[in-house]
Enzyme design. Sequence first.
Site: not given
Length: 462
Positions: A137, A184, A314, A320, A322, A327
């Site tokens: 504890n 925006h 891809s 391609k 990325n 990410e």
Amino acid sequence: MTTANFRIEKDSMGELQVPAEALYGAQTQRAVENFPISGLAMPPAFIRAVALIKQCAACVNRDLGLLDAARADAIAQAAQRLLAGQHADQFPVDVFQTGSGTSINMNVNEVIATLASRICGQTVSANDDVNMGQSSNDVIPTAIHVSAALSVHERLIPALEHLQATLEYKARSLDNVVKTGRTHLMDAMPIRMGQELSGWALQMQKGVERLRASLPRVYLLAQGGTAVGTGINAHPAFASRMADALAAVTGIPFAPNGSFFESLSAQDAAVELSGQLKVIAVSLMKIANDLRWMNSGPLAGLGEIELPALQPGSSIMPGKVNPVMPEATAMVAAQVMGNDTTITIAGQSGSFQLNVMLPLIAHSLLQSIELLANATRLLADKAVADFTVREDRLQEALARNPILITALNPLIGYLKAAEIAKAAYKTGRPIVDAAAEMTNISREDLERLLDPVRLTEGGIQK
């Protein structure tokens, strides 16, 4: 497995079979059998912290005259092996276990007891010797604080400062590059790329400041509170000597908490630290998404920058590429935000004298720190440091940006400026051309007043 692959161990509940080569004993084996839930073991940083606590406790108990030198020194040597990364496979207890962390505390106790017995040639008890003056504890809340403090100091703060320095260097190198600002997601007044990146750098700086502001509460330890906060079975000097020993080994100013009742029943410091980790995750998500937008295209997107090409993008579309590093960083940020929710819920699970979601707090907190430290360095080194700027695209967009007319508001008024902006946008002409036709301001003055570089310096244009 045959009987020969097992040995018989005994605890207070009776006998059971334990793998013959295992360094742990009966209580660990019961936990392994009781909690086959996730396959997630407790983080190495946490095991390191518990081993450090056991090492310091053995030395403190020896110095207090409570544990003989032979056993104490053997425990300290055994713990040192764990601190060196040895026997990492001997901690199989699942994260989702008893809420106090008793299972993982006894797992470490049993492994150290076995090693210590071999070192000194006499029996070392997991409960009476390795766990002397302690309980799960107070050991587990202490280990949460120690492991988090070490991980933040050793890994996360240096990683954040590395990204900050990388951003500041990149900002200086790109401070002469002017681009269209956006609010925006729509065209706005121009901004220098150096100004944009300086904002990201300050986010990292403030993230470090937030961490440092929350750490003093993490430095306060539960050790010495034992079962319910009263300090039962611990020497009166044990708490202060343990904090001093841990501080001496780590260089971090650990101290006993002012109330062990708070330490055992609540995990507010961990919740606070997790909140700061969430803020850093929010900052990284913003930076990662800005990089993705700026890199979008290369033909049909913004195409302002080109991130380093790290791998094919891809399995079906040749050529391609990325933005994989932003990410990955965004996914880390999402996980950290989720962990913060988990830690928040777990933090309020302090029923009377003990929080009963301690292993989950430890796992989630340390995972967040590790993920942020790793992703931050990778984002700095594999995205920010080497991206290139497509100045042709930036200049093309700047020349056609009708929002530059904002600079003429003090001279011609908002409504007239809006009329000129709409005309320029409708005809696709540079704003200077439309303003030259629709105002009495000379072409020379218009080019000066609407110079994008000049507009990044702020103030009223004259």
